[in-house]
Design a protein around this motif. Structure first.
Motif, mmCIF file in Angstrom:
data_model
loop_
_atom_site.group_PDB
_atom_site.id
_atom_site.type_symbol
_atom_site.label_atom_id
_atom_site.label_comp_id
_atom_site.label_asym_id
_atom_site.label_seq_id
_atom_site.Cartn_x
_atom_site.Cartn_y
_atom_site.Cartn_z
ATOM 1 N N ALA A 306 19.646 51.254 -49.273
ATOM 2 C CA ALA A 306 20.120 52.693 -50.062
ATOM 3 C C ALA A 306 19.363 53.697 -49.445
ATOM 4 O O ALA A 306 19.500 54.630 -50.293
ATOM 5 N N GLY A 307 18.431 53.554 -48.743
ATOM 6 C CA GLY A 307 17.618 54.968 -48.102
ATOM 7 C C GLY A 307 16.785 54.733 -47.161
ATOM 8 O O GLY A 307 16.963 53.650 -46.481
ATOM 9 N N GLU A 308 15.672 55.422 -47.039
ATOM 10 C CA GLU A 308 14.752 55.458 -46.126
ATOM 11 C C GLU A 308 13.419 55.641 -46.782
ATOM 12 O O GLU A 308 13.043 56.330 -47.792
ATOM 13 N N LEU A 309 12.438 55.089 -46.161
ATOM 14 C CA LEU A 309 10.833 55.176 -46.547
ATOM 15 C C LEU A 309 10.265 55.815 -45.421
ATOM 16 O O LEU A 309 10.429 55.279 -44.373
ATOM 17 N N HIS A 310 9.742 57.168 -45.664
ATOM 18 C CA HIS A 310 9.092 57.889 -44.621
ATOM 19 C C HIS A 310 7.680 57.706 -44.834
ATOM 20 O O HIS A 310 7.108 57.737 -46.228
ATOM 21 N N ARG A 311 6.750 58.108 -43.911
ATOM 22 C CA ARG A 311 5.499 58.187 -43.919
ATOM 23 C C ARG A 311 5.004 59.640 -43.645
ATOM 24 O O ARG A 311 5.160 60.033 -42.685
ATOM 25 N N GLY A 321 20.378 59.633 -50.981
ATOM 26 C CA GLY A 321 21.362 60.560 -51.331
ATOM 27 C C GLY A 321 21.488 61.688 -50.320
ATOM 28 O O GLY A 321 21.478 61.730 -49.136
ATOM 29 N N ASP A 322 21.339 63.032 -50.881
ATOM 30 C CA ASP A 322 21.396 63.982 -50.056
ATOM 31 C C ASP A 322 20.384 64.397 -49.236
ATOM 32 O O ASP A 322 20.646 64.891 -48.013
ATOM 33 N N TRP A 323 19.169 63.539 -49.291
ATOM 34 C CA TRP A 323 18.219 63.932 -48.441
ATOM 35 C C TRP A 323 18.415 63.204 -47.153
ATOM 36 O O TRP A 323 17.522 63.329 -46.062
ATOM 37 N N LEU A 324 19.355 62.228 -46.962
ATOM 38 C CA LEU A 324 19.584 61.632 -45.693
ATOM 39 C C LEU A 324 20.584 62.351 -44.839
ATOM 40 O O LEU A 324 20.634 61.874 -43.476
ATOM 41 N N ALA A 325 20.986 63.503 -45.302
ATOM 42 C CA ALA A 325 22.021 64.231 -44.441
ATOM 43 C C ALA A 325 21.236 65.741 -44.485
ATOM 44 O O ALA A 325 21.189 66.548 -45.386
ATOM 45 N N THR A 428 14.731 74.780 -55.683
ATOM 46 C CA THR A 428 14.586 73.346 -56.465
ATOM 47 C C THR A 428 15.606 72.561 -55.647
ATOM 48 O O THR A 428 16.783 72.569 -55.037
ATOM 49 N N PRO A 429 14.813 71.331 -54.887
ATOM 50 C CA PRO A 429 15.310 70.453 -53.936
ATOM 51 C C PRO A 429 16.364 69.795 -54.433
ATOM 52 O O PRO A 429 16.635 69.506 -55.448
ATOM 53 N N PRO A 430 17.281 69.023 -53.578
ATOM 54 C CA PRO A 430 18.220 68.234 -54.183
ATOM 55 C C PRO A 430 17.754 66.831 -54.966
ATOM 56 O O PRO A 430 16.555 66.363 -54.563
ATOM 57 N N THR A 431 18.516 66.457 -56.013
ATOM 58 C CA THR A 431 18.081 65.405 -56.667
ATOM 59 C C THR A 431 18.136 64.041 -55.856
ATOM 60 O O THR A 431 19.197 63.878 -55.213
#
Length: 437
Positions: A306-311, A321-325, A428-431
């Motif tokens: 359902a998403g990504e883990l970044h370092r 969510g929106d952070w992936l695009a 205010t960044p995306p939720t």
């Protein structure tokens, strides 16, 4: 204790709930459950009782079940809600039907209401065996929980300590009638195969197999609870506030995790990720090893369901969510006195009096230069590197321009170009999608 007494004892913590709703399929198990509860309601002070029947429309025989359920509920004086759902085709029809059913249940529950389901001890043994054969870990082998959140309410399974034999004996003693699902005889379905072929064979050799398997699930549930407590202890050290907390993203301090043994690292991450994404299988955990052990200047990413883990910046960051695009394009800010909604990228607003326009908001494309007080013209890429802003944020950081001149970088006031003291740019960044429902 009688079956009624055992049921009432199991439901005692929930007697102050706004309502009790029964998941009523019309089959043996839910018919006994509804009959027991209706009998108790006649002599006990209980929350309002009603039933919910979900019609999947998957087989012709099921078309007669809503009418049967209505007759039973009318005889018992219990209100019935009929919900019709559409089951999406997929690799597992069983799973798709279950997902559609529970989604309908969740949508019907009010705040604090409970849905009471009739899964019993044989179902629990079947679940444990099914998950064992799929290689589940401790959490999976804990089987079905006696209670869990469901939408704005709760799902309860008060009959997990009761055998199907007991339920059938009660039904026959009370002269109850129920429907039989023709698909229950289809042993091509995994659970039916276990129920009809495997578990009876096990009971022939080990008569207590069903109860022992259910008891094993209880032990695993206790072990999972202890692992959860250990995870909370370890995560307490990692849930520090970083410099970029304004991003509003779930994050953990990497050093606090790396100091743990590998098994405790995985345990803590499973606990942290569980509300956010389907958990990876054992082989996929190599993604965590690669992310953790990558070079300091690398930008590793572990992609999950359902998403990504970044370092970045010594922390782990969960993006979904929106952070992936990544956003793109230039947005005109026609009325700077009002907040600007950025497509897929949150909201931008001025604190104070906006500068003269016309103003536009865009994103980095490379080669941007900003003029800073006392520092002259500086390359934006280098300035962002100096700020230590996580790399995954830089491409979506709003840039304010006027007549082609870069004026400000949102949320980084030290990079504003010769601005007057009377304004500041706030983003205010995306939720971040918080994961599983």
């Amino acid at each position: 204790m009688s079956l009624e007494s055992r049921l009432l004892t199991a439901l005692a913590p929930w007697r102050a709930a706004p309502a009790w709703r029964v998941a009523f399929s019309g089959g043996l198990d839910s018919t006994v459950l509804l009959h027991l509860l209706a009998s108790l309601a006649r002599r006990e002070r209980l929350p309002p009782l009603s039933a919910i029947h979900v019609h999947h429309g998957l087989q012709a025989a099921a078309d007669a079940w809503p009418a049967h359920c209505q007759r039973v509920c009318s005889e018992l004086g219990v209100p019935l809600t009929l919900l019709r759902v559409t089951v999406d085709a997929g690799p597992s029809l069983e799973r798709a039907a279950r997902d559609a059913r529970y989604s309908a249940f969740a949508g019907e529950l009010g705040a604090g209401e409970v849905l009471i389901s009739a899964q019993h001890r044989d179902d629990q043994a079947e679940t444990l065996l099914f998950r064992l054969l799929r290689g589940a870990g401790v959490r999976g082998l804990a089987g079905m929980p006696a209670s869990r959140l469901l939408g704005p309410g709760y799902l309860l399974r008060p009959l997990l300590g009761v055998s199907r034999t007991e339920l059938e004996a009660y039904a026959r003693s009370q002269g109850l009638s129920w429907v039989e699902d023709p698909s229950n005889g289809d042993t091509r379905l995994a659970r039916n195969f276990l129920r009809r072929d495997i578990l009876p064979a096990l009971r022939t050799r080990w008569p207590a197999a069903t109860s022992n398997l259910a008891r094993c699930a209880e032990h695993m549930a206790e072990a999972d609870e202890l692992l959860g407590e250990l995870a909370e202890i370890d995560l307490a050290m990692a849930r520090t506030n970083g410099e970029f907390g304004w991003l509003g993203l779930p994050s953990l301090d990497l050093a606090a995790l790396v100091g743990l043994t590998p098994s405790r690292q995985r345990n803590a991450l499973r606990h942290w990720l569980a509300p956010l994404t389907p958990l990876p299988d054992r082989d996929h955990w190599v993604g965590w090893d690669n992310l953790r052990d990558a070079a300091v200047d690398a930008r590793p990413v572990w992609r999950l369901g359902a998403g990504e883990l970044h370092r970045a910046d010594g922390r782990l960051w969960w993006l979904s969510g929106d952070w992936l695009a990544p956003p793109s394009g230039v947005v005109p800010w026609l009325d700077p006195s009002s907040p600007l909604e950025l497509p897929g990228n949150g909201r931008l607003e001025f604190l104070g009096t906006p500068p003269p326009g016309p103003l536009t908001v865009g994103y980095r494309r490379g080669g941007e230069v900003v003029e800073l007080p006392g520092r002259g013209r500086r390359d934006l890429k280098r300035l962002l590197n100096e700020s230590r802003l996580p790399a995954f944020v830089r491409g979506r950081l709003p840039l304010l321009s006027a007549s082609g001149r870069l004026l400000a970088v949102a949320n980084l006031p030290e990079l504003d170009s010769l601005r007057a003291a009377e304004w500041r740019l706030r983003w205010t960044p995306p939720t971040n999608d918080q994961g599983l429902s």
